[in-house]
Design an enzyme around this catalytic site. Structure first.
Site, PDB file in Angstrom:
ATOM      1  N   ASP A 299       7.662  24.273  39.737  1.00 29.72           N
ATOM      2  CA  ASP A 299       8.200  23.717  40.447  1.00 29.72           C
ATOM      3  C   ASP A 299       9.321  25.138  41.432  1.00 29.72           C
ATOM      4  OD1 ASP A 299       8.192  20.887  40.274  1.00 29.72           O
ATOM      5  OD2 ASP A 299      10.293  20.703  38.696  1.00 29.72           O
TER       6      ASP A 299
ATOM      7  N   ARG B 269       3.237  21.221  46.928  1.00 28.57           N
ATOM      8  CA  ARG B 269       4.220  20.569  46.815  1.00 28.57           C
ATOM      9  C   ARG B 269       5.261  20.834  47.919  1.00 28.57           C
ATOM     10  NH1 ARG B 269       7.691  19.414  42.186  1.00 28.57           N
ATOM     11  NH2 ARG B 269       6.406  18.425  41.509  1.00 28.57           N
TER      12      ARG B 269
HETATM   13  C1  FAD Z   1       8.786  14.691  43.689  1.00 27.61           C
HETATM   14  C2  FAD Z   1       9.495  15.378  43.993  1.00 27.61           C
HETATM   15  C3  FAD Z   1       9.630  17.218  43.183  1.00 27.61           C
HETATM   16  C4  FAD Z   1      10.827  17.573  43.856  1.00 27.61           C
HETATM   17  N1  FAD Z   1      11.125  19.162  43.605  1.00 27.61           N
HETATM   18  C5  FAD Z   1      11.772  19.682  44.027  1.00 27.61           C
HETATM   19  C6  FAD Z   1      11.863  20.932  43.616  1.00 27.61           C
HETATM   20  O1  FAD Z   1      10.763  21.775  43.115  1.00 27.61           O
HETATM   21  N2  FAD Z   1      12.390  21.921  43.835  1.00 27.61           N
HETATM   22  C7  FAD Z   1      13.684  21.882  45.097  1.00 27.61           C
HETATM   23  O2  FAD Z   1      14.536  22.396  45.784  1.00 27.61           O
HETATM   24  N3  FAD Z   1      14.075  20.169  45.194  1.00 27.61           N
HETATM   25  C8  FAD Z   1      12.826  18.828  44.632  1.00 27.61           C
HETATM   26  N4  FAD Z   1      13.542  18.003  44.882  1.00 27.61           N
HETATM   27  C9  FAD Z   1      14.052  17.613  45.965  1.00 27.61           C
HETATM   28  C10 FAD Z   1      14.354  18.009  47.147  1.00 27.61           C
HETATM   29  O3  FAD Z   1      14.001  18.812  47.726  1.00 27.61           O
HETATM   30  C11 FAD Z   1      15.361  17.190  48.047  1.00 27.61           C
HETATM   31  O4  FAD Z   1      16.216  17.491  47.543  1.00 27.61           O
HETATM   32  C12 FAD Z   1      14.867  15.597  47.287  1.00 27.61           C
HETATM   33  O5  FAD Z   1      14.147  14.868  47.440  1.00 27.61           O
HETATM   34  C13 FAD Z   1      16.068  14.450  48.633  1.00 27.61           C
HETATM   35  O6  FAD Z   1      15.443  14.931  49.505  1.00 27.61           O
HETATM   36  P1  FAD Z   1      14.636  13.501  50.768  1.00 27.61           P
HETATM   37  O7  FAD Z   1      13.484  14.149  51.062  1.00 27.61           O
HETATM   38  O8  FAD Z   1      14.541  12.687  49.757  1.00 27.61           O
HETATM   39  O9  FAD Z   1      15.218  13.562  52.293  1.00 27.61           O
HETATM   40  P2  FAD Z   1      16.829  12.808  51.783  1.00 27.61           P
HETATM   41  O10 FAD Z   1      16.754  13.020  53.929  1.00 27.61           O
HETATM   42  O11 FAD Z   1      17.876  13.420  52.050  1.00 27.61           O
HETATM   43  O12 FAD Z   1      16.869  11.340  52.335  1.00 27.61           O
HETATM   44  C14 FAD Z   1      15.888  10.359  52.224  1.00 27.61           C
HETATM   45  C15 FAD Z   1      16.811   8.902  51.485  1.00 27.61           C
HETATM   46  O13 FAD Z   1      16.369   9.126  50.475  1.00 27.61           O
HETATM   47  C16 FAD Z   1      17.573   8.988  49.437  1.00 27.61           C
HETATM   48  N5  FAD Z   1      17.766   9.737  48.320  1.00 27.61           N
HETATM   49  C17 FAD Z   1      17.319  10.553  48.957  1.00 27.61           C
HETATM   50  N6  FAD Z   1      17.893  11.233  47.520  1.00 27.61           N
HETATM   51  C18 FAD Z   1      18.624  10.141  47.073  1.00 27.61           C
HETATM   52  C19 FAD Z   1      19.734  10.974  46.115  1.00 27.61           C
HETATM   53  N7  FAD Z   1      19.717  11.224  45.176  1.00 27.61           N
HETATM   54  N8  FAD Z   1      19.802   8.978  45.243  1.00 27.61           N
HETATM   55  C20 FAD Z   1      19.357   7.685  45.913  1.00 27.61           C
HETATM   56  N9  FAD Z   1      18.863   8.030  46.943  1.00 27.61           N
HETATM   57  C21 FAD Z   1      18.578   9.067  47.569  1.00 27.61           C
HETATM   58  C22 FAD Z   1      18.733   7.914  50.985  1.00 27.61           C
HETATM   59  O14 FAD Z   1      18.306   6.453  50.755  1.00 27.61           O
HETATM   60  C23 FAD Z   1      18.220   9.405  51.552  1.00 27.61           C
HETATM   61  O15 FAD Z   1      18.507   8.241  53.314  1.00 27.61           O
HETATM   62  C24 FAD Z   1      11.795  17.293  44.490  1.00 27.61           C
HETATM   63  C25 FAD Z   1      11.776  16.094  45.143  1.00 27.61           C
HETATM   64  C26 FAD Z   1      10.905  15.149  45.116  1.00 27.61           C
HETATM   65  C27 FAD Z   1      11.030  13.796  45.391  1.00 27.61           C
END
Ligand code: FAD
Length: 316
Positions: free
Chosen positions: A129, A179
């Site tokens: 990560d 990822r």
């Molecule tokens: C499999 C996976 C691994 C990850 N690993 C890392 C990593 O190693 N390092 C890192 O910095 N980040 C990591 N992340 C987190 C990522 O960076 C984002 O902070 C997180 O995924 C929210 O952004 P989004 O892409 O979903 O888009 P956004 O634009 O934030 O969200 C899109 C939609 O998803 C839904 N959503 C998003 N977050 C939430 C929540 N917390 N609760 C409920 N609904 C939500 C909402 O409906 C929102 O409108 C990971 C995410 C995923 C999916």
């Protein structure tokens, strides 16, 4: 508010209150599979039966002593063995600060080596990560070293960082799987996009750059399900997913080249929508007792989660 919750995620004082507060755990357990390895394996079996693949994260980060880093290393090794013994379709995701990166680079390297050796022996893929930007360089340095020992290691790239395009180039040169996420930490605007729309645009640009690289077409994971596709679209943003999938289709790329990755408990509707599509859906399944910082980042991402937490407390 995002900055405030990310700030809170680092508070040891609040962590000890939350960890012992049954109400907080009740809400956190929407995003966390359980506190034990056995509980998390049960959850993986369930999601596998429903058609998902998984990546398991033994929660923990910013470990404060080398003996804790050593313990975390052993727990991750137990997890790798459990994946093999139970025959589940899952790999592991790890954070280098959990195994000592902020304490001692060399100790962390030795801990990582133990994890990588066990993963190689068990044919389990390890995803590293990406944490906050103070650790990006050291994380990439250790990734390149680990990847030279074992091809089954990959990394996470954050589209909010300006540097990511260059990092992607280097990773493509080395044939390392990624990822792609937007990024979950609070970063200074001197190094990261400020506007959400710019983070989104960069997400699509990076998707485009990775998928159009000629080597991606020929990529075959060693073991389907356990080894991921070359690019994991790690997002719950359906526009980003659609962009990636449409491009993959245009380029004639299939399930070994692209998969969708989402967090356990988030956007179950979207998880269901894609689970039977031609691209695999991998759920990121965290477990363990150190769930507080992970939970705080999930609150930071969505004000509605904070509202849910507060309003349910008063309506119990
Ligand atoms: C499999 C996976 C691994 C990850 N690993 C890392 C990593 O190693 N390092 C890192 O910095 N980040 C990591 N992340 C987190 C990522 O960076 C984002 O902070 C997180 O995924 C929210 O952004 P989004 O892409 O979903 O888009 P956004 O634009 O934030 O969200 C899109 C939609 O998803 C839904 N959503 C998003 N977050 C939430 C929540 N917390 N609760 C409920 N609904 C939500 C909402 O409906 C929102 O409108 C990971 C995410 C995923 C999916």
């Amino acid at each position: 508010m995002r900055a405030f919750f990310i700030f809170l995620s680092k508070s040891k004082w609040l962590q000890s209150i939350f960890t012992n507060w049954s109400y907080a755990w009740k809400i956190a357990s929407r995003f966390v599979a359980g506190t034990t390895l056995a509980e998390s394996i049960l959850v993986v079996k369930k999601v596998n039966a429903a058609g998902f693949v998984a990546t398991l994260d033994h929660l923990g980060e910013q470990t404060e002593s080398l003996s804790d880093a050593q313990t975390a290393t052993e727990e991750i090794i137990d997890l790798i063995v459990a994946i093999k013994d139970n025959g589940v379709r899952s790999n592991v995701s790890i954070k280098l600060s959990q195994i000592g990166l902020v304490l001692d680079f060399e100790e962390c390297k030795q801990n990582l080596k133990k994890i990588i050796e066990k993963a190689k022996q068990c044919d389990v893929f390890v995803r590293i990560d990406m944490e906050d930007s103070s650790l990006t360089d050291a994380t990439l340095q250790l990734l390149y070293w680990a990847h030279s020992l074992y091809g089954g290691v990959g990394i996470v790239i954050q589209s909010y960082l300006f540097r990511s395009s260059n990092d992607v180039e280097e990773l493509l040169n080395k044939g390392i799987t990624m990822r792609l996420v937007k990024g979950a930490y609070k970063e200074p605007y001197s190094i990261a996009f400020k506007k959400k729309s710019d983070v989104d645009i960069n997400y699509d640009l990076l998707t485009d750059k990775i998928l159009k690289d000629p080597q991606v077409k020929n990529y075959e994971p060693f073991i389907e399900g356990i080894f991921p596709s070359f690019l994991g679209l790690g997002t719950h943003d359906d526009r980003r997913i659609k962009f990636g999938i449409n491009l993959a289709k245009q380029l004639g790329l299939g399930k070994t080249q692209v998969e969708i990755q989402m967090l356990f408990g988030i956007r179950k509707d979207l998880q269901e929508k894609y689970v039977h599509s031609e691209y695999p859906v991998r759920l990121y399944i965290p477990y363990g007792i150190h769930w507080f910082p992970y939970f705080m980042r999930r609150l930071a991402e969505r004000p509605a989660n904070v509202w849910f937490f507060v309003s349910n407390f008063f309506h119990r």
